[in-house]
Design an enzyme around this catalytic site. Sequence first.
Site, short mmCIF file in Angstrom:
data_model
loop_
_atom_site.label_atom_id
_atom_site.label_comp_id
_atom_site.label_asym_id
_atom_site.label_seq_id
_atom_site.Cartn_x
_atom_site.Cartn_y
_atom_site.Cartn_z
N GLU A 180 38.20 33.89 -5.31
CA GLU A 180 36.91 34.33 -4.78
C GLU A 180 36.47 35.70 -5.29
OE1 GLU A 180 37.07 33.73 -0.52
OE2 GLU A 180 37.37 31.58 -0.76
N GLU A 260 39.27 25.06 -2.14
CA GLU A 260 39.61 25.60 -0.82
C GLU A 260 38.49 25.21 0.13
OE1 GLU A 260 40.87 29.80 -0.41
OE2 GLU A 260 40.04 29.74 1.61
#
Length: 675
Positions: A180, A260
């Site tokens: 991320e 995810e």
Amino acid sequence: MMDKYSKMKILYICCMCMTVSVSQYIFDDTNGLGRRFDGIGGLSGGGATSKLLPGYNEELRDQILDYLFKPNFGASLHILKVEIGGGSMSGVGSEATHMYHGGDLNYQRGYEWWIMKEAKKRNPKIKLYGLPWVFSGWVGKGTNSPYTYPERTVDYIIKWIQGAKEEHGLTIDYIGEWNEKNYNTTYLKMLRQALDKNGFEFTEIVACDDYQAEFETKMANEMLLDPELSAAIGYFGVHYSSTQSNIGSIMWGKQLWASEDYSTFNDEKGARCWARILNQNYVNGLMTSTISWNLIAAYYEGMPYQRCGLMTSNNPWSGHYDVNPTIWMTAHTTQFTEPGWLYLSHHSGVGHLTGGGSYVSLTNPDKTELTIILETIGHDDSQCLHEVLPGYSVVNQTVTFQLQGSFSHITSLNVWFSMLGNAAQKNVSILFQNKGTLQALPDGSFTLHVVENQVYTLTTLSSGVKGEHPTPPQPEPFPLPYIDTFNDVVDHQEPYFVAPMSGSFEVIPSGTAGNKVLRQMTILQPVDWCETENFTLALVGNVSWTDIYSETSVSLDMENATQGIFIAHRINSGGCYTVGGQGFLFYVFPGNGTYEVWGDSRRATLLAFGMAKNLKTSGFNKLGLKAKGGFAEGYVNDELTFGLRLPDTPASGFVAIGTAGFGHADFDYISITQS
Ligand SMILES: *[C@@H]1O[C@H](CO)[C@@H](O)[C@H](O)[C@H]1NC(C)=O
Ligand SMILES: *[C@@H]1O[C@H](CO)[C@@H](O)[C@H](O)[C@H]1NC(C)=O
Ligand SMILES: *[C@@H]1O[C@H](CO)[C@@H](O)[C@H](O)[C@H]1NC(C)=O
Ligand SMILES: *[C@@H]1O[C@H](CO)[C@@H](O)[C@H](O)[C@H]1NC(C)=O
Ligand SMILES: *[C@@H]1O[C@H](CO)[C@@H](O)[C@H](O)[C@H]1NC(C)=O
Ligand SMILES: *[C@@H]1O[C@H](CO)[C@@H](O)[C@H](O)[C@H]1NC(C)=O
Ligand SMILES: *[C@@H]1O[C@H](CO)[C@@H](O)[C@H](O)[C@H]1NC(C)=O
């Protein structure tokens, strides 16, 4: 997206007049199949989500691992994703790195190696996937990026993959970039070259593990224009995309993953979220793998993202664990498919139900087996934590399946059923029940009557099992007194109940034979993921503790030592929220003989300071901290150093030890008693 795919061959007989929908769905491979299925997974880490699992006794631990990994037993996961620890905080804690500095290399740290081996032991076919959140400071060399010195980052990651193979016999199938955070194409190409050069041609890169659509589009566009970049990357992984994929990445043609997802409290609502996205990540977004953050909620109550795992094991001292409904929602897909199976195509086996809900179907490459998963999860009380969920309704419906092409000969399907009833449905919870077989009608079709909040698997496979171990013990409060000398801990491991939040703590031999200490290991400013500050902290116990006496003994007689160490009470937040959390922290500085008492981890609120008369400049110093009836006392080598009235907030929290700044410190023991 959704509209394009929801126009399927439907025989829409009636409708809203009766709020019953009767529809027929065709399953057919005559015009080809859909994408390859890559499997359902769980993520251990991001960060320290499995921390309390190793502390269970072996028998119970094995049971828990069976529910996660054993084929045809529970969640029967296809993919295990793990954090490549960096010795600094992410998510709900900090994980050890294999390389704290240039002269360091050690593959015996932390618990991810162990979890990977336990998973492989149960399912040799399980795929392994590694991804870093934070990087050792060695990688960044003082900068807060892994891309400034990409050759170092490549070296660090290749070493981790080599260590997995050489020291643990583990083959890493997939490797990610930086969780991320921004991606760097120079780095990605260098990593691909290094994988090939070091004999890891088969290890595929997943990029860019991000939740921002801009990044995905940018990357998809860069790949179209850059064949080397495109060749470097095996899979396109996105996070929390609310079952949608943006057009750019679909056009780009590689396999798309929800690398995810979930991140939701694991009660019935969480299970509804999970069941819905397991289907709809493919129906709406063409994503061929969905990975749950996290694998198992094995972190203290009081940490952020409470119980956001496929199951819960946060009570190792009692042995209690929970097999949450999410496990059984996973089983609906995992027990009847394998990575490498193929989805049927949209319009011919994949789509939305006309009365609300969705269905997918998968077949093995030989097309001898067929598995259909159907869900009618309602809109209310099924939203995942990070999800944008547009409105829709689910009505009672009669669903008719017509199997054609390679599947036309099938006359009987095994049925597995779940019901996650809402309040209006009296919260009826039926989890992964074997309902025998469903026979084809004389015209060859199959019919089901479904209502809201149900999940069905219809399959030619007869291998499904609802595994069951004996009921685990009841939960207990963290037991006091708690005394850990660390002498029984395996070298380089963390003590079971001491949970590093910032920095990293490992047990090493020290001094006299048999004695071990817990050393704070992080000496270089790491490349961070969440906001960190200049301190390290490991906590233990119970977020509700108030009146406690705690004690430790700590030495700074080593190279790269820190200047200050502390013992603390009432630490009220962890993970990425450790910074900015409150507490009651008693620091001593042996270098100048002073002490300081702070009301927060950031050291913004100074409560007391002075000379610590009894503090030795070298050797072990014993620190004691007592809270009782609203008052606190601090002791250095058994001498009272300060006494003061405790602030009203925080009223309770964990006990912690730690250091001021990154740098070594050796803690010889920790003891906690009720005061
Ligand atoms: C990627 O990293 C390389 C190497 O440090 C650097 O030269 C380049 O500017 C970076 N690219 C971007 C877009 O930041
Ligand atoms: C839907 O089916 C359930 C269970 O059979 C029944 O209780 C309910 O009344 C039905 N709802 C409607 C609107 O027909
Ligand atoms: C059903 O579950 C909801 C949410 O957990 C709860 O508030 C409600 O009291 C339950 N109703 C029944 C009938 O058990
Ligand atoms: C924490 O302490 C509270 C208050 O004593 C107790 O009710 C609770 O069960 C404890 N929980 C754990 C996990 O230790
Ligand atoms: C201290 O840090 C330096 C620089 O990172 C490193 O080379 C050395 O090995 C470290 N010593 C110990 C004992 O960690
Ligand atoms: C004592 O040393 C510590 C660590 O270097 C420093 O933070 C603190 O300000 C010093 N205290 C005094 C009174 O100089
Ligand atoms: C961290 O703290 C140490 C000791 O107080 C200090 O020397 C150092 O400059 C600090 N570093 C940062 C980045 O704040």
